[in-house]
Each structure stands twice: as structure tokens, then as C-alpha cells.
Design a protein around this motif. Structure first.
Motif, PDB file in Angstrom:
ATOM      1  N   ASN A 519       0.833  -1.198   0.000  1.00  0.00           N
ATOM      2  CA  ASN A 519       0.000   0.000   0.000  1.00  0.00           C
ATOM      3  C   ASN A 519       0.869   1.250   0.000  1.00  0.00           C
ATOM      4  N   GLN A 520       0.228   2.369  -0.252  1.00  0.00           N
ATOM      5  CA  GLN A 520       0.916   3.652  -0.185  1.00  0.00           C
ATOM      6  C   GLN A 520       0.538   4.372   1.096  1.00  0.00           C
ATOM      7  N   THR A 521       1.412   5.236   1.539  1.00  0.00           N
ATOM      8  CA  THR A 521       1.181   5.964   2.782  1.00  0.00           C
ATOM      9  C   THR A 521       1.135   7.457   2.512  1.00  0.00           C
ATOM     10  N   SER A 522       0.412   8.162   3.360  1.00  0.00           N
ATOM     11  CA  SER A 522       0.371   9.618   3.284  1.00  0.00           C
ATOM     12  C   SER A 522       1.526  10.195   4.086  1.00  0.00           C
ATOM     13  N   LEU A 523       1.818  11.452   3.844  1.00  0.00           N
ATOM     14  CA  LEU A 523       2.880  12.105   4.607  1.00  0.00           C
ATOM     15  C   LEU A 523       2.494  12.235   6.071  1.00  0.00           C
ATOM     16  N   ARG A 524       1.219  12.440   6.339  1.00  0.00           N
ATOM     17  CA  ARG A 524       0.775  12.528   7.733  1.00  0.00           C
ATOM     18  C   ARG A 524       0.941  11.181   8.429  1.00  0.00           C
ATOM     19  N   GLY A 525       0.642  10.093   7.710  1.00  0.00           N
ATOM     20  CA  GLY A 525       0.844   8.773   8.288  1.00  0.00           C
ATOM     21  C   GLY A 525       2.313   8.503   8.572  1.00  0.00           C
ATOM     22  N   TYR A 526       3.209   8.969   7.693  1.00  0.00           N
ATOM     23  CA  TYR A 526       4.649   8.808   7.932  1.00  0.00           C
ATOM     24  C   TYR A 526       5.063   9.554   9.199  1.00  0.00           C
ATOM     25  N   VAL A 527       4.599  10.801   9.331  1.00  0.00           N
ATOM     26  CA  VAL A 527       4.978  11.606  10.497  1.00  0.00           C
ATOM     27  C   VAL A 527       4.487  10.955  11.782  1.00  0.00           C
ATOM     28  N   GLU A 528       3.322  10.389  11.758  1.00  0.00           N
ATOM     29  CA  GLU A 528       2.797   9.727  12.956  1.00  0.00           C
ATOM     30  C   GLU A 528       3.609   8.505  13.351  1.00  0.00           C
ATOM     31  N   ARG A 529       4.295   7.861  12.410  1.00  0.00           N
ATOM     32  CA  ARG A 529       5.083   6.664  12.700  1.00  0.00           C
ATOM     33  C   ARG A 529       6.565   6.964  12.922  1.00  0.00           C
ATOM     34  N   MET A 530       6.961   8.214  12.905  1.00  0.00           N
ATOM     35  CA  MET A 530       8.369   8.573  13.046  1.00  0.00           C
ATOM     36  C   MET A 530       8.923   8.162  14.406  1.00  0.00           C
ATOM     37  N   LYS A 531      10.231   7.858  14.435  1.00  0.00           N
ATOM     38  CA  LYS A 531      10.914   7.527  15.670  1.00  0.00           C
ATOM     39  C   LYS A 531      10.944   8.747  16.596  1.00  0.00           C
ATOM     40  N   THR A 532      11.172   8.458  17.861  1.00  0.00           N
ATOM     41  CA  THR A 532      11.124   9.531  18.855  1.00  0.00           C
ATOM     42  C   THR A 532      12.162  10.616  18.573  1.00  0.00           C
ATOM     43  N   ASN A 533      13.391  10.189  18.252  1.00  0.00           N
ATOM     44  CA  ASN A 533      14.457  11.170  18.015  1.00  0.00           C
ATOM     45  C   ASN A 533      14.643  11.500  16.546  1.00  0.00           C
ATOM     46  N   GLN A 534      13.689  11.132  15.688  1.00  0.00           N
ATOM     47  CA  GLN A 534      13.803  11.406  14.254  1.00  0.00           C
ATOM     48  C   GLN A 534      13.376  12.836  13.971  1.00  0.00           C
ATOM     49  N   SER A 535      14.208  13.557  13.212  1.00  0.00           N
ATOM     50  CA  SER A 535      13.944  14.978  12.971  1.00  0.00           C
ATOM     51  C   SER A 535      13.683  15.303  11.512  1.00  0.00           C
ATOM     52  N   ALA A 536      13.646  14.293  10.641  1.00  0.00           N
ATOM     53  CA  ALA A 536      13.466  14.560   9.218  1.00  0.00           C
ATOM     54  C   ALA A 536      12.675  13.426   8.580  1.00  0.00           C
ATOM     55  N   ILE A 537      12.129  13.728   7.384  1.00  0.00           N
ATOM     56  CA  ILE A 537      11.430  12.731   6.568  1.00  0.00           C
ATOM     57  C   ILE A 537      12.410  12.277   5.504  1.00  0.00           C
ATOM     58  N   TYR A 538      12.779  11.004   5.533  1.00  0.00           N
ATOM     59  CA  TYR A 538      13.781  10.479   4.620  1.00  0.00           C
ATOM     60  C   TYR A 538      13.109   9.895   3.388  1.00  0.00           C
ATOM     61  N   TYR A 539      13.720  10.187   2.243  1.00  0.00           N
ATOM     62  CA  TYR A 539      13.172   9.644   1.003  1.00  0.00           C
ATOM     63  C   TYR A 539      14.305   9.327   0.039  1.00  0.00           C
ATOM     64  N   LEU A 540      14.006   8.466  -0.931  1.00  0.00           N
ATOM     65  CA  LEU A 540      14.948   8.117  -1.973  1.00  0.00           C
ATOM     66  C   LEU A 540      14.178   7.966  -3.274  1.00  0.00           C
ATOM     67  N   ALA A 541      14.649   8.620  -4.319  1.00  0.00           N
ATOM     68  CA  ALA A 541      14.007   8.554  -5.631  1.00  0.00           C
ATOM     69  C   ALA A 541      14.752   7.573  -6.514  1.00  0.00           C
ATOM     70  N   GLY A 542      13.979   6.814  -7.295  1.00  0.00           N
ATOM     71  CA  GLY A 542      14.585   5.826  -8.171  1.00  0.00           C
ATOM     72  C   GLY A 542      13.652   5.423  -9.287  1.00  0.00           C
ATOM     73  N   GLU A 543      14.083   4.441 -10.068  1.00  0.00           N
ATOM     74  CA  GLU A 543      13.333   4.036 -11.249  1.00  0.00           C
ATOM     75  C   GLU A 543      12.144   3.162 -10.914  1.00  0.00           C
ATOM     76  N   SER A 544      12.226   2.365  -9.847  1.00  0.00           N
ATOM     77  CA  SER A 544      11.146   1.468  -9.465  1.00  0.00           C
ATOM     78  C   SER A 544      11.224   1.198  -7.971  1.00  0.00           C
ATOM     79  N   VAL A 545      10.139   0.647  -7.437  1.00  0.00           N
ATOM     80  CA  VAL A 545      10.110   0.320  -6.012  1.00  0.00           C
ATOM     81  C   VAL A 545      11.186  -0.711  -5.691  1.00  0.00           C
ATOM     82  N   GLU A 546      11.362  -1.707  -6.547  1.00  0.00           N
ATOM     83  CA  GLU A 546      12.347  -2.755  -6.306  1.00  0.00           C
ATOM     84  C   GLU A 546      13.760  -2.177  -6.308  1.00  0.00           C
ATOM     85  N   ALA A 547      14.028  -1.272  -7.261  1.00  0.00           N
ATOM     86  CA  ALA A 547      15.363  -0.683  -7.335  1.00  0.00           C
ATOM     87  C   ALA A 547      15.663   0.163  -6.103  1.00  0.00           C
TER      88      ALA A 547
END
Length: 759
Positions: A519-547
Motif C-alpha cells: 500500500n501507499q502511505t500519506s505524509l501525515r501517516g509517515y509523520v505519525e510513525r516517526m521515531k522519537t528522536n527522528q527529525s526529518a522525513i527520509y526519502y529516496l528517488a529511483g526508477e522502481s520500487v524494487e530498485a
């Protein structure tokens, strides 16, 4: 003698002055008389007033051919005039019901005549007297509708269409001559107005049968014969006048009656049943029965040939030896679909919206959602927006119309080219925008450029569209998931282009992530699941999900349980250029240099000082060998299982963006060299390959043995090229890379005995 001469000279001078004075006085008296005769002062003459003159034939040609870009507009204009005439008689009937008793049916009829090569547009409206024909049709740019509205105190509330007084003359776009027969309730005579647009017209009594109203007979030009086709007229009415309040009827061929039951087929079925019941049944019996049935039908046909009309339906006529069929005709109402946007939303059901959407979009599926609203204030308008269930295959074609919003003025279609009414990212919207007071050009084919007005209309459309999408995302997750699968590119395009609504649109974004599974997640859902000491939203762009999922960049974050967003659409790179944070959390691309990753615990294993010296030496030697390929070689803190990775500067293109730009068909060859980020090779100090290379590098630091051709040189370049592939870059020298792979395979296989020696 001298004094005498002087005295004589003085007398002559006095006489000259006196003579000049008398001439001046006479001149003033003459001018005064002239001024008096002209009725004013000569010094301040009264300006004379002149009327503009025009060559009427030339003026008519300009009106007909310059105002309108499409000849099909004529039918819209004539139907609009007829609708106004009906509204006028209906308004007059409120105070005098006898006006409506003469002709109670309020309707507009279209009657093509192929034999006479004419098209008649007839209404049962208020009609015109002889003086009104002369005043309304003989005076160019005089709008009878506008004058009627100004004469009525409550005129602003009447849904009348006419504004400019030139719409009638559009009839000459398709007609050589126009005859107007009109009958007013205030005049017992039917009057005929006729003109060929040559600068003059005639008015005379007519023998045309009218109870009340107006019939416009167009004598069509030779190249307008398609207007005699019922299908063509039906198409024009559907496009321009489908939602006119009054019925629009078309005189057209009636559909063929249903075929009567096939008697021979029925007889055959009866014979089959009889044969099944009695095996001894004879084939002659069936043939005899068929013959009798055929003879009976033939006798009935012969008896009917003499009939001229049965039940008011034309029948075949015998002309000598030939039989000519005349198709039966009937009246068909063309605008049965009501303009439901004029009704309050409380009076409409879901089925009403779904049916209307299919009627205007030609879609076979129900819309996912819709919004029905009205706006009052700077401009009054009624709007109905629909969100389709499926995206068209040509959604982002450049030659395609930007959106499917249809602009109406008083329920009369004006344009479907409404680029200014909504932004490009809302190109999937289907709907109608109807207003009573839009500023149109004279042809009523497009809006006048009123930036303030268009800005207000656009703001309302975008605001309501966002409300629909937000409600769908928050209250109907199943339908929103389906919508996002079809129109995610539009939402991302909005984030990239629409700065004023970027925050709202960012809440509608959905991405795959290392924790979302299928499934896909919303940005709000990501923020709600962030670690306690996490201060940023991490992302990586690529050609496919598998890559992206198998990329070395995500190794440490996955090991620590930190969620990473996977951005696999090309447009995601553009989105992240403008979207820097969400609800106070900044976005961090983990493929960039200098990224500080939040972790719960520090690594327990530390590199020994001796090993650190060897690794530092490896970095120095590698940077010398790979000079020109990488900007820097350093030890990495982001890798766990991969030996190395290539990262780019924070402000340069990522590997994925570089791949996208290289794929552009019309790219500028100089652009990549300007925007390519400087590459840094990061080595994993815990990996066995890196440690072995460090030992190997210590045997020949920075000498010629580490240059081109040596084993160490080949190994370092092979390490760099595998880092290119693993990090998402393209191989710059594929031939050299493949030769190194072949050499490595050959070395790994070792010496092999020849087949003859083995035998």
C-alpha cells in the motif's frame, strides 16, 4: 515754406489714420452683421454636428463575417433569440393570461425542408408588429431584449440572453436570404421581413400561418446543405443549446416500426414441433403451408397499395410503374436533459448527478465524487464539478484541451476552451460553469480578458475541487486510493506548480515506503510513525520500487527501523524541488552527501587505529587513481552490507534526476554538465573488499604501479563502476567496464587444460 510743408504732411497723416480707422470700423460692422446672420460670434463659432455614415452592405458583411469564427454559431443565436421571445410572453402572461390562451404551448421548432432548401426556426414567443420588425431587425446593434430588461423594474431577475443586438444577423453566415414571419398578440396581421444582407430589407403582410410568435426561414447557401440533415441539427443543439429552458423540437424522420413477427419462421417452428410429434409428416405439407402464407401476405400488400395515408403516416404512392417511398416524419424533443445545476442540491439525488455526468462527459462509469455549489458577490455563478473514475489515455497530451469544463451564460453554451478557469493540474475535472453576467465578446464565443474576474472564478473552482479531494481522502479511503491510482500525476503537478495550495495538496500525496508494504502511505501517516528522536522525513528517488528498496542508501535506515519513502515517478524529483517540509519536518534525500542520519544507538564496533590508517591511505590512493571521475573518496557511515556507494552534492542532480534529464528528447547537451552533482565515493570500512583493497594499497601508495594497467588500478575502477550501477548512475564507459568483468572472470576461472590434453 518749411512750416507749411510740415503742416501739409501732418494733415495727410491725419487723413490716412482717419481713413484706416473708418475701414477698420466698416470691417468690424460687416463681420458683426455676418455673425448676427449666422447666429453667433465669429470668434467662437458653434461646432456643427454630423452623423456617422456607413456603407450598409459593407457593414453587414463585417458584422456577419468578422464577429463570428464559426458558422455553426448561427443556430445558437437564433435559438437564444427564440428563448428570449418566449420568456417575454411568459412574463407578459403573468399580468394578462389572455396572451397565453392564443398559443399555450411555449416551444421552439426546427424544421428542415430538403426540397425547398430551407431551414425554419420557429417559436411561440411574443412576436413582433410591423414597427417592431422595422425597429428590431432594421436597426443594427439594437437589442430588443436589453431594452425590454431596462424597461422592467424586475428585469434583472429574468433569464434573458440577448445583449448586443447582432445575433440575428449571424443567420446570413449560412443563408443567402432570410425571411422573418412574425405575429404579435397586439396585431392581427402576420408580417414578413425579408433581406439578402445587401443593405436593404422589405416588410409586407404574410400568408404564413402563425397564432403567435416568429418563424425565421433561412434560404441556405449551396455549401450549407448539411444543415438539412436531422443528425447535424441534433448535434448543434446538443452542443450549444441543450440546456435552454424551453423545449426544442426537430422535425425528423420517424424511426422504423418494429418488424412484424416472421410468419414463415413461426410456421417452420410449428412444422418442426409437428414433425417431432409425428415422424410421418410430409415435406409437401410444410411447402403448401408456406405457399399459402406467402399468397396471403401478397394479397394484403396489393390491397394496401391504393392507400395514400393511414393514421396520418405517409404510405407508398404509385406513379406509373414505379413506387416511391416517403419516410414518415415526427417531432422529436432534443433538450430533454434539464440543467440540474440550476436546482438546489437538496432537491437532487445521487442518481441525478450520475445521469447528468454521463450526459455531458459521454462516460459509461459513474463519477467518483462531485461538488455542486453557487457563488455570489463579485460574480454570480453556479458550478457543478465532477471527478471521473478513470483517467483518459491522452490526459497530458499537449494538443489536448486543458480541461473539460463547459462555460455557459444563462444556460447557453459559450465555450469549452476555459483554460483560465482552472489550472493545468485540474485538467481531469468535468463540469459546467454557468453565470448570468459574464463579460463576453460580441460573438459570445469567449470571455473578455478580465483578469480580476477570472481570478475570482478560478479561485472558487480550485477551492471547491480541493474540498472534494480532501473529503474523499479523509472519509472514503477506498475511492481515494482508486482516484490516486488514476490522477496521482495531477496532484504532484499541483504541488510543483501551485504554490498557494502546496500545503493542502501535500496532504493528498501518497508514496510507497519501507514500512507500507503493498500500500501507499500519506505524509501525515509517515509523520505519525516517526521515531522519537527522528527529525526529518527520509526519502529516496529511483526508477522502481524494487530498485529503491534494494539500494545501498537505505541499508542503515532499514537496519535501524527508520522508514524511508520511495519516490518512483519521474515527477517526484520536481515535486521535492518545491516541497521542502511537511508539518515542520524537513525532507532529506538519503542519496545526497553530508546527510546526518538519526539512529537510536551508536555502532558498537569501532575501527582500530591501525586499520584506520590503512583505510585513510586507501582513500588517498583511490582519489588519486579516480581523479576526474569522483570529487572525493571518504569512509562511509551509511553502509552496512555494501562495499561502496556514490553520493552527489546537496544542490546537484541526484542519480535519478540525471537519468531523467538524459532521457529528454529535446534536452540541451550543455545542461547536464552544469547541473550534474559532484560525486563522492563512500567506502564501507567494515566490508572485507574494502579492507583487502586497503592492504593492497599500502604496498604501492601513489606510485606508478597504481596507475593505468596495474591490477590495483583495474580493481579500483571496477569498484567505482559497480558503485555507479548500485547508486543508480549510468556507466560512462561500458566497453571498459565489460572488459574488466571479462578479465575478472578469466582470472577467477584460472588456467584450464585444452580438451586434447584432457583426453
Amino acid at each position: 515754406s518749411g512750416s507749411g510743408s510740415h503742416h501739409a504732411k501732418q494733415q495727410r497723416t491725419t487723413a490716412d489714420v482717419t481713413a484706416n480707422h473708418l475701414v477698420h470700423v466698416r470691417s468690424r460692422m460687416s463681420l458683426s452683421r455676418i455673425s448676427c446672420l449666422r447666429g453667433g460670434n465669429v470668434g467662437v463659432q458653434t461646432p456643427e454636428k454630423f452623423e456617422f455614415k456607413a456603407e450598409m452592405s459593407q457593414l453587414m458583411s463585417l458584422i456577419i463575417n468578422a464577429f463570428y469564427s464559426n458558422t455553426d454559431i448561427f443556430l445558437r443565436e437564433l435559438i437564444s433569440n427564440s428563448a428570449d421571445a418566449i420568456d417575454k410572453i411568459r412574463h407578459a402572461g403573468l399580468t394578462d393570461s389572455a396572451l397565453l390562451e392564443v398559443e399555450p404551448n411555449l416551444q421552439i421548432d426546427l424544421e428542415p425542408d430538403a426540397e425547398g432548401h430551407t431551414l425554419t426556426v420557429r417559436d411561440t414567443g411574443i412576436g413582433m408588429t410591423r414597427q417592431e420588425l422595422q425597429h428590431n431587425l432594421g436597426t443594427i446593434a439594437h437589442s430588443g431584449t436589453k431594452a425590454f430588461m431596462q424597461a422592467m423594474k424586475q428585469g434583472d431577475s429574468l433569464p434573458l440572453i440577448g445583449q448586443f443586438g447582432v445575433g440575428f444577423y449571424s443567420a446570413f453566415l449560412v443563408a443567402d436570404r432570410v425571411d422573418v414571419h412574425s405575429k404579435s398578440s397586439n396585431d392581427p396581421t402576420v408580417w414578413k421581413w425579408s433581406s439578402d444582407a445587401g443593405g436593404s430589407y422589405t416588410i409586407e403582410p404574410s400568408d404564413y400561418e402563425l397564432r403567435r410568435g416568429t418563424a425565421i426561414v433561412l434560404h441556405l447557401k449551396e455549401d450549407q446543405k448539411d444543415l438539412l440533415d436531422a443528425a447535424r441539427l441534433r448535434e448543434l443543439v446538443k452542443l450549444h443549446s441543450e440546456f435552454v429552458t424551453h423545449p426544442i423540437r426537430l422535425w425528423q424522420p420517424a424511426p422504423p416500426p418494429p418488424a412484424p413477427p416472421d410468419s414463415s419462421s413461426n410456421m417452420g417452428e410449428a412444422m418442426s414441433a409437428a414433425a417431432a410429434a409425428s415422424p410421418v409428416a410430409s415435406e409437401d405439407d410444410g411447402a403448401t403451408a408456406d405457399r399459402k402464407s406467402f399468397e396471403a401476405e401478397s394479397a394484403a400488400d396489393v390491397a394496401a397499395e391504393g392507400d395514400v395515408r393511414i393514421d396520418n403516416v405517409p404510405q407508398p404512392h404509385v406513379l406509373g410503374e414505379a413506387v416511391v417511398e416517403s419516410s414518415p416524419m415526427e417531432w422529436c424533443t432534443l433538450n430533454e436533459q434539464p440543467p440540474i445545476w440550476m436546482q438546489p442540491p437538496s432537491e437532487l439525488q445521487d442518481r441525478d448527478y450520475q445521469t447528468f455526468y454521463k450526459a455531458i462527459s459521454n462516460d459509461w462509469e459513474d463519477p467518483i465524487a462531485w461538488k455542486h455549489f453557487s457563488v455570489e458577490g463579485q460574480i454570480d455563478m453556479r458550478v457543478m464539478l465532477f471527478i471521473p473514475r478513470r483517467a483518459p489515455f491522452d490526459l497530458f497530451e499537449r494538443q489536448k484541451r486543458v480541461n473539460k469544463l463547459r462555460l455557459y451564460v444563462r444556460r447557453v453554451f459559450v465555450s469549452d476552451d476555459c483554460d483560465d478557469l482552472c489550472p493545468d493540474w485540474l485538467s481531469f475535472l468535468v463540469g459546467v460553469v454557468d453565470s448570468d453576467d459574464l463579460p463576453l465578446n460580441v460573438s459570445r464565443e469567449r470571455l473578455q480578458q478580465s483578469k480580476k474576474l477570472l481570478r475570482a472564478m478560478r479561485k472558487s473552482v480550485v477551492k471547491k475541487a480541493l474540498e472534494v479531494l480532501t473529503d474523499l481522502a479523509e472519509k472514503d479511503d477506498e475511492n481515494y486510493v482508486h482516484f490516486y491510482s488514476q490522477f496521482s500525476m495531477n496532484i504532484k503537478l499541483g504541488v510543483h506548480e501551485d504554490l498557494s495550495h502546496r500545503d493542502t495538496l501535500s496532504r493528498l500525496l501518497r508514496f510507497y515506503s519501507s514500512s507500507s508494504g503493498a500500500n501507499q502511505t500519506s505524509l501525515r501517516g509517515y509523520v505519525e510513525r516517526m521515531k522519537t528522536n527522528q527529525s526529518a522525513i527520509y526519502y529516496l528517488a529511483g526508477e522502481s520500487v524494487e530498485a529503491v528498496r534494494d539500494s545501498p542508501f537505505v541499508e542503515q535506515l532499514q537496519a535501524k527501523g527508520v522508514e524511508v519513502l520511495y519516490m518512483v515517478d519521474p515527477i517526484d524529483e520536481y515535486v521535492m524541488q518545491g516541497l521542502h517540509e511537511f508539518e515542520g519536518m524537513r525532507f532529506v534525500c538519503i542519496s545526497k552527501a553530508g546527510v546526518k542520519l538519526d539512529t537510536d544507538t551508536q555502532d558498537g564496533e569501532e575501527t582500530a587505529s591501525d586499520d584506520l590508517k590503512l583505510l585513510d591511505n586507501l582513500c588517498n590512493v583511490s582519489q588519486s587513481v579516480l581523479n576526474g571521475y569522483v570529487h572525493k573518496v571518504k569512509l562511509s557511515e551509511r553502509l552496512t552490507s555494501s562495499p561502496c556507494v556514490l553520493v552527489t552534492d546537496e544542490w546537484g542532480w541526484s542519480a535519478n534526476m540525471e537519468r531523467i534529464m538524459r532521457a529528454q528528447a529535446l534536452r540541451n547537451a550543455a545542461t547536464p554538465s552544469l547541473m550534474n552533482g559532484r560525486k563522492t565515493l563512500e567506502l564501507n570500512p567494515k566490508h572485507s573488499i574494502v579492507r583487502k583493497l586497503a592492504v593492497l594499497a599500502s604496498s604501492h601508495p601513489n606510485d606508478q604501479d597504481a596507475k593505468e594497467g596495474s591490477e590495483f588500478y583495474q580493481l579500483l575502477h571496477l569498484l567505482y563502476e559497480t558503485a555507479l550501477v548500485g547508486s543508480g548512475f549510468s556507466i560512462e564507459q561500458p566497453k571498459a567496464f565489460t572488459e574488466r568483468i571479462y578479465q575478472l572472470l578469466d582470472t577467477s576461472l584460472g588456467p584450464v587444460a585444452s580438451p586434447s590434453a584432457a583426453a
